[in-house]
Design an enzyme around this catalytic site. Structure first.
Site, PDB file in Angstrom:
ATOM      1  N   LYS A  52      30.372  58.946  82.208  1.00  0.00           N
ATOM      2  CA  LYS A  52      29.101  57.855  81.615  1.00  0.00           C
ATOM      3  C   LYS A  52      29.291  56.630  81.286  1.00  0.00           C
ATOM      4  CE  LYS A  52      26.802  61.479  79.107  1.00  0.00           C
ATOM      5  NZ  LYS A  52      26.372  62.720  77.804  1.00  0.00           N
ATOM      6  N   GLN A  96      27.178  63.183  71.322  1.00  0.00           N
ATOM      7  CA  GLN A  96      27.928  64.662  72.507  1.00  0.00           C
ATOM      8  C   GLN A  96      27.514  65.703  72.156  1.00  0.00           C
ATOM      9  OE1 GLN A  96      28.209  63.681  75.943  1.00  0.00           O
ATOM     10  NE2 GLN A  96      27.945  66.320  76.666  1.00  0.00           N
ATOM     11  N   ASP A 119      18.966  60.296  74.876  1.00  0.00           N
ATOM     12  CA  ASP A 119      19.410  61.291  74.881  1.00  0.00           C
ATOM     13  C   ASP A 119      17.887  62.366  74.914  1.00  0.00           C
ATOM     14  OD1 ASP A 119      21.133  61.874  76.882  1.00  0.00           O
ATOM     15  OD2 ASP A 119      22.438  62.439  74.714  1.00  0.00           O
TER      16      ASP A 119
HETATM   17  N1  GUN Z   1      26.324  68.364  76.075  1.00  0.00           N
HETATM   18  C1  GUN Z   1      25.677  68.878  77.459  1.00  0.00           C
HETATM   19  N2  GUN Z   1      25.254  67.897  77.959  1.00  0.00           N
HETATM   20  C2  GUN Z   1      24.519  66.589  76.946  1.00  0.00           C
HETATM   21  C3  GUN Z   1      24.050  65.803  77.437  1.00  0.00           C
HETATM   22  O1  GUN Z   1      23.155  65.644  78.725  1.00  0.00           O
HETATM   23  N3  GUN Z   1      23.821  65.019  76.604  1.00  0.00           N
HETATM   24  C4  GUN Z   1      24.623  65.240  75.350  1.00  0.00           C
HETATM   25  N4  GUN Z   1      24.872  63.898  74.179  1.00  0.00           N
HETATM   26  N5  GUN Z   1      25.187  65.936  74.749  1.00  0.00           N
HETATM   27  C5  GUN Z   1      25.402  66.913  75.920  1.00  0.00           C
END
Ligand code: GUN
Length: 296
Positions: A52, A96, A119
């Site tokens: 990311k 995350q 998110d």
């Molecule tokens: N864990 C698995 N997929 C995601 C996601 O798209 N965002 C976040 N913050 N954590 C995750």
């Protein structure tokens, strides 16, 4: 029939190129900034966060990763979220997942300012999506799935979508987004009986259950569209929740793993961050905010 491949890597790369151009032409503005909170030592999470950050920097979005020890308490983590909410240089905040067991994710995600919740995991944004409110920030994976379907000109109206998986981060928001786009939606899960027969009725299948190669050729109606959200490993090799080689023989479109939904998720996170930054600038200029968190 041999399915057409929905090439998420290519589409995501075009989206990122477009974003880079848009970010470049904001005259006299600061670059959008994404803050990523990473708690603990989960190896998969570390890889996702690294990807990311790399993708953000490439399009001109600043990215600050806040790495925290997994012994951090809930209140200390909430304090960090509040600081990021109050920091005018930060436009997007994500935590995350998964979080360590002693931390309640709902409590943490609910504390993120909805305007910075790129998110879309704050229940406020999830609720706006469920109410079909256009100002909802829609989580990245469902948004990426919709984009893949739209780019391939797949008609959604009246189509039966069966989603395998009811997680807050994929299954439920994907169901809402497809419903908002006029699909008839069924959410299947680990307690669903006769799963294969149910899936066989689907025009669109979204597999998001975390079971390697669960979805077989004889589960799929001829000509159905199959979206694979799974990321699993068999003998160290990445594979999805769909038996790709088999399903290609009956589906009209299918997403590969890797190279399907995964890159779209990252591109949509960047798009959400850019759009959040634009909205925040607009609100600052108008001195208004709808979220109840902002102090102006
Ligand atoms: N864990 C698995 N997929 C995601 C996601 O798209 N965002 C976040 N913050 N954590 C995750």
């Amino acid at each position: 029939m041999t399915a057409q491949i929905l090439d998420g890597r290519k589409i995501a790369s075009e989206i990122r190129e477009d974003l880079a151009k848009k970010i470049d032409i904001i005259p006299g503005e600061n670059m959008p900034v994404l803050a990523v909170v990473l708690v603990g030592e989960n190896d998969a999470s570390k890889v996702y966060v690294r990807n990311k950050k790399k993708a953000a920097l490439e399009v001109g979005i600043g990215c600050e990763v806040i790495e925290l020890n997994d012994t951090i308490g809930e209140n200390a983590l909430l304090e960090i979220i509040h600081e990021l909410n109050d920091n005018p240089h930060v436009n997007g905040v994500i935590v995350q997942l998964p979080l360590p067991k002693h931390i309640n994710p709902l409590k943490i995600l609910s504390a993120i300012n909805p305007e910075k919740d790129v998110d879309g995991f704050n229940p406020y944004n999830a609720g706006l999506l469920a109410c079909k409110e256009p100002e909802a920030i829609v989580s990245a994976t469902p948004k990426g799935i919709l984009k893949l379907l739209q780019v391939a000109n797949i008609d959604l109206v009246g189509k039966h979508a069966v989603i395998i998986g009811r997680s807050n981060i994929v299954g439920r928001p994907t169901a809402m987004l497809l419903l908002n786009n006029d699909c008839t939606v069924t959410i299947a899960h680990s307690k669903t009986t006769n799963l294969s027969e149910l899936v066989k009725e689907a025009d669109i299948v979204v597999a998001a259950c975390g079971c390697a190669k669960l979805v077989k050729k004889d589960w799929i109606k001829k000509g159905a569209v199959v979206i694979d959200v799974g990321i699993n490993r068999i003998d160290g090799k990445l594979c999805g929740d769909v038996d790709f080689d088999e399903v290609c023989e009956v589906a009209s479109f299918v997403t590969p793993v890797p190279g399907g939904v995964g890159p779209m998720t990252v591109a949509m996170l960047l798009e959400n961050t850019y759009e959040a930054a634009c909205r925040q600038r607009e609100h600052q200029h108008n001195h208004k905010c709808c979220c109840g968190h902002c102090k102006h």
